[in-house]
Design a protein around this motif. Structure first.
Motif, PDB file in Angstrom:
ATOM      1  N   LEU A  25       0.853  -1.183   0.000  1.00  0.00           N
ATOM      2  CA  LEU A  25       0.000   0.000   0.000  1.00  0.00           C
ATOM      3  C   LEU A  25       0.889   1.234   0.000  1.00  0.00           C
ATOM      4  N   LYS A  26       0.597   2.181  -0.878  1.00  0.00           N
ATOM      5  CA  LYS A  26       1.359   3.428  -0.945  1.00  0.00           C
ATOM      6  C   LYS A  26       0.523   4.553  -0.363  1.00  0.00           C
ATOM      7  N   ALA A  27       1.103   5.275   0.604  1.00  0.00           N
ATOM      8  CA  ALA A  27       0.432   6.401   1.254  1.00  0.00           C
ATOM      9  C   ALA A  27       1.160   7.686   0.891  1.00  0.00           C
ATOM     10  N   ILE A  28       0.424   8.675   0.387  1.00  0.00           N
ATOM     11  CA  ILE A  28       0.994   9.948  -0.034  1.00  0.00           C
ATOM     12  C   ILE A  28       0.360  11.054   0.805  1.00  0.00           C
ATOM     13  N   GLY A  29       1.190  11.811   1.493  1.00  0.00           N
ATOM     14  CA  GLY A  29       0.696  12.889   2.334  1.00  0.00           C
ATOM     15  C   GLY A  29       0.551  14.193   1.571  1.00  0.00           C
ATOM     16  N   HIS A  30      -0.594  14.858   1.758  1.00  0.00           N
ATOM     17  CA  HIS A  30      -0.860  16.163   1.167  1.00  0.00           C
ATOM     18  C   HIS A  30      -1.298  17.111   2.281  1.00  0.00           C
ATOM     19  N   GLN A  31      -1.296  18.397   1.970  1.00  0.00           N
ATOM     20  CA  GLN A  31      -1.869  19.367   2.904  1.00  0.00           C
ATOM     21  C   GLN A  31      -3.357  19.527   2.591  1.00  0.00           C
ATOM     22  N   TRP A  32      -4.306  18.977   3.408  1.00  0.00           N
ATOM     23  CA  TRP A  32      -4.030  18.155   4.575  1.00  0.00           C
ATOM     24  C   TRP A  32      -4.923  16.945   4.500  1.00  0.00           C
ATOM     25  N   TYR A  33      -4.503  15.945   3.733  1.00  0.00           N
ATOM     26  CA  TYR A  33      -5.230  14.690   3.575  1.00  0.00           C
ATOM     27  C   TYR A  33      -4.249  13.641   3.080  1.00  0.00           C
ATOM     28  N   TRP A  34      -4.698  12.402   3.035  1.00  0.00           N
ATOM     29  CA  TRP A  34      -3.854  11.286   2.576  1.00  0.00           C
ATOM     30  C   TRP A  34      -4.430  10.692   1.297  1.00  0.00           C
ATOM     31  N   SER A  35      -3.550  10.294   0.392  1.00  0.00           N
ATOM     32  CA  SER A  35      -3.939   9.532  -0.793  1.00  0.00           C
ATOM     33  C   SER A  35      -3.341   8.129  -0.683  1.00  0.00           C
ATOM     34  N   TYR A  36      -4.114   7.132  -1.139  1.00  0.00           N
ATOM     35  CA  TYR A  36      -3.666   5.745  -1.009  1.00  0.00           C
ATOM     36  C   TYR A  36      -3.760   5.048  -2.360  1.00  0.00           C
ATOM     37  N   GLU A  37      -2.774   4.200  -2.617  1.00  0.00           N
ATOM     38  CA  GLU A  37      -2.735   3.391  -3.833  1.00  0.00           C
ATOM     39  C   GLU A  37      -2.453   1.942  -3.446  1.00  0.00           C
ATOM     40  N   TYR A  38      -3.332   1.043  -3.866  1.00  0.00           N
ATOM     41  CA  TYR A  38      -3.089  -0.392  -3.716  1.00  0.00           C
ATOM     42  C   TYR A  38      -2.320  -0.843  -4.954  1.00  0.00           C
ATOM     43  N   THR A  39      -1.014  -0.951  -4.817  1.00  0.00           N
ATOM     44  CA  THR A  39      -0.163  -1.185  -5.983  1.00  0.00           C
ATOM     45  C   THR A  39      -0.336  -2.577  -6.583  1.00  0.00           C
ATOM     46  N   ASP A  40      -0.925  -3.510  -5.834  1.00  0.00           N
ATOM     47  CA  ASP A  40      -1.145  -4.857  -6.367  1.00  0.00           C
ATOM     48  C   ASP A  40      -2.423  -4.955  -7.191  1.00  0.00           C
ATOM     49  N   PHE A  41      -3.213  -3.877  -7.224  1.00  0.00           N
ATOM     50  CA  PHE A  41      -4.469  -3.864  -7.968  1.00  0.00           C
ATOM     51  C   PHE A  41      -4.432  -2.746  -9.001  1.00  0.00           C
ATOM     52  N   LYS A  42      -5.230  -2.884 -10.012  1.00  0.00           N
ATOM     53  CA  LYS A  42      -5.293  -1.886 -11.067  1.00  0.00           C
ATOM     54  C   LYS A  42      -6.341  -0.837 -10.736  1.00  0.00           C
ATOM     55  N   ASP A  43      -5.910   0.415 -10.726  1.00  0.00           N
ATOM     56  CA  ASP A  43      -6.810   1.557 -10.530  1.00  0.00           C
ATOM     57  C   ASP A  43      -7.543   1.497  -9.190  1.00  0.00           C
ATOM     58  N   LEU A  44      -6.884   1.035  -8.161  1.00  0.00           N
ATOM     59  CA  LEU A  44      -7.480   1.031  -6.827  1.00  0.00           C
ATOM     60  C   LEU A  44      -6.796   2.112  -6.001  1.00  0.00           C
ATOM     61  N   THR A  45      -7.278   3.323  -6.153  1.00  0.00           N
ATOM     62  CA  THR A  45      -6.729   4.485  -5.450  1.00  0.00           C
ATOM     63  C   THR A  45      -7.875   5.326  -4.908  1.00  0.00           C
ATOM     64  N   PHE A  46      -7.609   6.068  -3.840  1.00  0.00           N
ATOM     65  CA  PHE A  46      -8.616   6.977  -3.284  1.00  0.00           C
ATOM     66  C   PHE A  46      -7.930   7.969  -2.348  1.00  0.00           C
ATOM     67  N   ASP A  47      -8.619   9.066  -2.081  1.00  0.00           N
ATOM     68  CA  ASP A  47      -8.180  10.066  -1.107  1.00  0.00           C
ATOM     69  C   ASP A  47      -8.983   9.887   0.173  1.00  0.00           C
ATOM     70  N   ALA A  48      -8.351  10.164   1.303  1.00  0.00           N
ATOM     71  CA  ALA A  48      -9.009  10.021   2.608  1.00  0.00           C
ATOM     72  C   ALA A  48      -8.989  11.374   3.311  1.00  0.00           C
ATOM     73  N   TYR A  49     -10.161  11.997   3.422  1.00  0.00           N
ATOM     74  CA  TYR A  49     -10.324  13.263   4.115  1.00  0.00           C
ATOM     75  C   TYR A  49     -11.004  13.031   5.458  1.00  0.00           C
ATOM     76  N   MET A  50     -10.737  13.914   6.401  1.00  0.00           N
ATOM     77  CA  MET A  50     -11.426  13.845   7.678  1.00  0.00           C
ATOM     78  C   MET A  50     -12.894  14.190   7.512  1.00  0.00           C
ATOM     79  N   VAL A  51     -13.768  13.446   8.178  1.00  0.00           N
ATOM     80  CA  VAL A  51     -15.198  13.711   8.126  1.00  0.00           C
ATOM     81  C   VAL A  51     -15.506  14.900   9.041  1.00  0.00           C
TER      82      VAL A  51
END
Length: 227
Positions: free
Chosen positions: A96-122
């Protein structure tokens, strides 16, 4: 999840965190023994009259030179073992690849095709009943339990830190550099973390939520998002 007025660590949910808790208790017992001995000697010096022959004894000097070295060895050996276990990554089951941004995280499941999403605080106004304020995200990281998970961490702008206390994971996210760590969840559950680097005004609003599930549930979830 931490509780109010909690003095100790959160319940360990990975083998590495269990080792860290045991080492913490081991180091505290060593520190308690040293403090007790020092307090006893101080009380003895204040209440007893020491002779010059006792102060100049070569045996005493030999003891207080060798004893600290033995204590340091008793602390260093388990510490080096845990450091090796935390750094060793052999044939992970999922990356799993985690990319930090100001101010949220992006995730990529590198073992799957096009399985990415951003995670924002609710936001608090949109928070479902029973969820934790400032800790819940709109997308959770779903992982299979009892599987070796490798996390590759980086950042897009400034320094961040991907940390989950109950899993014993804390890795700096540095722009232009890839850091990696790994963990294994020993039980199903939801584990919360936050960015542990002061990365700006909204530093405290970068939560991390990992949901550990059985393998069949993870396969259904991943196939649904990948399709």
């Amino acid at each position: 999840m931490a509780n109010h007025s909690q003095l100790g660590f959160q319940d360990a949910s990975s083998p590495i965190m269990e080792e860290l808790v045991e080492f913490h208790d081991h180091a505290l017992m060593v520190a308690l023994a040293i403090c007790s001995l020092v307090l006893y000697l101080l009380a003895l010096m204040l209440t007893e009259k020491l002779s010059s022959s006792t102060v100049d004894a070569q045996e005493i000097e030999l003891i207080w030179t060798i004893l600290p070295a033995i204590v340091l060895i008793l602390l260093a050996l388990p510490s080096l073992q845990i450091l090796y276990m935390m750094d060793e990554i052999n044939e992970p089951d999922l990356t799993l690849k985690a990319i930090g941004h100001q101010w949220y995280w992006s995730y990529e499941y590198t073992d799957f095709k096009d399985l990415t999403f951003d995670a924002y605080m609710v936001p608090t106004m949109d928070l479902p009943l029973g969820h934790f304020r400032l800790l819940e995200t709109d997308h959770r990281i779903i992982i299979p339990m009892e599987s070796l998970i490798r996390i590759i961490v980086t950042a897009d702008d400034v320094l961040h830190s991907w940390a989950i206390p109950t899993l014993g994971v804390k890795t700096d996210a540095i722009p232009g550099r890839l850091n990696q760590t790994s963990f294994i969840t020993t039980r199903p559950g939801i584990f919360y973390g936050q960015c542990s680097e002061i990365c700006g005004a909204n530093h405290s609003f970068m939560p991390i939520v990992v949901e550990s599930t059985p393998l069949t549930y993870f396969e259904n979830w991943s196939s649904m998002l990948s399709s």
